[in-house]
Design a protein around this motif. Structure first.
Motif, PDB file in Angstrom:
ATOM      1  N   ALA A   1      39.655  44.598  23.491  1.00  0.00           N
ATOM      2  CA  ALA A   1      39.416  44.423  24.924  1.00  0.00           C
ATOM      3  C   ALA A   1      38.465  45.498  25.438  1.00  0.00           C
ATOM      4  CB  ALA A   1      40.737  44.471  25.684  1.00  0.00           C
ATOM      5  N   ARG A   2      38.615  46.717  24.946  1.00  0.00           N
ATOM      6  CA  ARG A   2      37.735  47.805  25.373  1.00  0.00           C
ATOM      7  C   ARG A   2      36.294  47.523  24.961  1.00  0.00           C
ATOM      8  NH1 ARG A   2      40.724  51.175  23.362  1.00  0.00           N
ATOM      9  NH2 ARG A   2      39.524  52.165  21.703  1.00  0.00           N
ATOM     10  N   ARG A   3      36.101  47.009  23.754  1.00  0.00           N
ATOM     11  CA  ARG A   3      34.749  46.652  23.308  1.00  0.00           C
ATOM     12  C   ARG A   3      34.184  45.516  24.153  1.00  0.00           C
ATOM     13  NH1 ARG A   3      33.152  44.139  17.455  1.00  0.00           N
ATOM     14  NH2 ARG A   3      34.354  42.418  18.331  1.00  0.00           N
ATOM     15  N   GLN A   4      34.987  44.501  24.422  1.00  0.00           N
ATOM     16  CA  GLN A   4      34.516  43.355  25.196  1.00  0.00           C
ATOM     17  C   GLN A   4      34.040  43.793  26.577  1.00  0.00           C
ATOM     18  OE1 GLN A   4      37.517  40.389  25.976  1.00  0.00           O
ATOM     19  NE2 GLN A   4      36.033  38.881  26.630  1.00  0.00           N
ATOM     20  N   ILE A   5      34.831  44.636  27.245  1.00  0.00           N
ATOM     21  CA  ILE A   5      34.453  45.106  28.582  1.00  0.00           C
ATOM     22  C   ILE A   5      33.210  45.989  28.506  1.00  0.00           C
ATOM     23  CG2 ILE A   5      35.190  46.507  30.550  1.00  0.00           C
ATOM     24  CD1 ILE A   5      36.576  43.774  30.361  1.00  0.00           C
ATOM     25  N   ALA A   6      33.166  46.889  27.527  1.00  0.00           N
ATOM     26  CA  ALA A   6      32.014  47.796  27.399  1.00  0.00           C
ATOM     27  C   ALA A   6      30.720  47.026  27.207  1.00  0.00           C
ATOM     28  CB  ALA A   6      32.232  48.767  26.240  1.00  0.00           C
ATOM     29  N   GLU A   7      30.789  45.939  26.449  1.00  0.00           N
ATOM     30  CA  GLU A   7      29.580  45.152  26.184  1.00  0.00           C
ATOM     31  C   GLU A   7      29.159  44.322  27.385  1.00  0.00           C
ATOM     32  OE1 GLU A   7      30.626  43.033  22.630  1.00  0.00           O
ATOM     33  OE2 GLU A   7      30.094  44.719  21.310  1.00  0.00           O
ATOM     34  N   GLN A   8      30.074  44.068  28.307  1.00  0.00           N
ATOM     35  CA  GLN A   8      29.760  43.275  29.491  1.00  0.00           C
ATOM     36  C   GLN A   8      29.181  44.106  30.628  1.00  0.00           C
ATOM     37  OE1 GLN A   8      33.446  41.359  30.495  1.00  0.00           O
ATOM     38  NE2 GLN A   8      33.274  39.816  28.886  1.00  0.00           N
ATOM     39  N   LEU A   9      29.546  45.389  30.677  1.00  0.00           N
ATOM     40  CA  LEU A   9      29.177  46.221  31.816  1.00  0.00           C
ATOM     41  C   LEU A   9      27.839  46.908  31.590  1.00  0.00           C
ATOM     42  CD1 LEU A   9      32.598  47.931  32.606  1.00  0.00           C
ATOM     43  CD2 LEU A   9      31.611  45.893  33.662  1.00  0.00           C
ATOM     44  N   ASN A  10      27.041  46.951  32.630  1.00  0.00           N
ATOM     45  CA  ASN A  10      25.773  47.670  32.596  1.00  0.00           C
ATOM     46  C   ASN A  10      25.879  48.868  33.536  1.00  0.00           C
ATOM     47  OD1 ASN A  10      23.121  48.390  32.127  1.00  0.00           O
ATOM     48  ND2 ASN A  10      22.312  46.970  33.652  1.00  0.00           N
TER      49      ASN A  10
END
Length: 199
Positions: free
Chosen positions: A66-75
């Protein structure tokens, strides 16, 4: 302004780290519609229009995927959270988004990737390499020269002997003693650690 993404128990620990670093946290984001506050901090739903207000963020989610998914979505720019009661060598390298809890020791020439969690009283010895999204639980002892692949979780109180290589997205159970290399996605438990065979 600094924000956290996630408003659960893990966020409480990170909030206090940032407070003790002297950072002011403006608020939190969480996908749970029922959450509106955590302590005195407001909890909102994240949307891209927030980006112009965010000068730093930490993802306060314990789940590595989940942490990776959010990190990849946020700019947005990510910061580090290091508790003042942690001991971090000046020759260690820590990636943005990583949090280091109280009582942690990180020794010389350790290299820790982005968005890692180094939890309470864990020890990361010299020349260890932790790739992105690794989670080191409380009281883990990583001896020197260990490599841990992306997304791996090391359970509370585990011990890893020097020079071991642990693959990506593996799970090391609480209290496990790792004495041999670990392949990607393996689940290792016991003393000495053995791979669980999935049925």
């Amino acid at each position: 302004m600094i924000y956290l993404y996630g408003a659960s128990g893990h966020a409480k620990v990170i909030l206090e780290i940032l407070e003790q670093q002297g950072n002011k946290v403006a608020g939190l984001f969480d996908d749970n519609q029922a959450l509106h506050s955590l302590w005195e901090y407001e909890v909102n739903r994240y949307a891209p229009e927030w980006n112009s207000k965010i000068t730093g963020m930490l993802i306060a989610l314990g789940n590595n995927r989940a942490r990776r998914q959010i990190a990849e979505q946020l700019n947005v720019p990510f910061i580090k959270g290091i508790h003042p009661a942690a001991t971090v060598s000046g020759r260690a390298v820590l990636g943005n988004g990583t949090v280091v809890m109280a009582g942690v020791t990180i020794n010389a020439d350790a290299v820790i990737g982005r968005h890692c969690i180094i939890n309470t009283n864990a020890s990361v010895d010299h020349d260890c390499i932790l790739e992105d999204y690794v989670d080191i639980s409380p009281n883990v002892a990583l001896c020197g020269g260990i490599t841990i692949g992306e997304g791996t979780h090391i359970g509370a109180g585990a011990v890893v002997k020097p020079g071991i290589m642990i693959g990506r997205w593996a799970t090391i159970g609480a209290g496990t003693v790792v004495i041999r290399d670990v392949p990607d996605s393996a689940v290792i438990v016991g003393n000495p650690g053995k791979e669980m065979i999935r049925k």
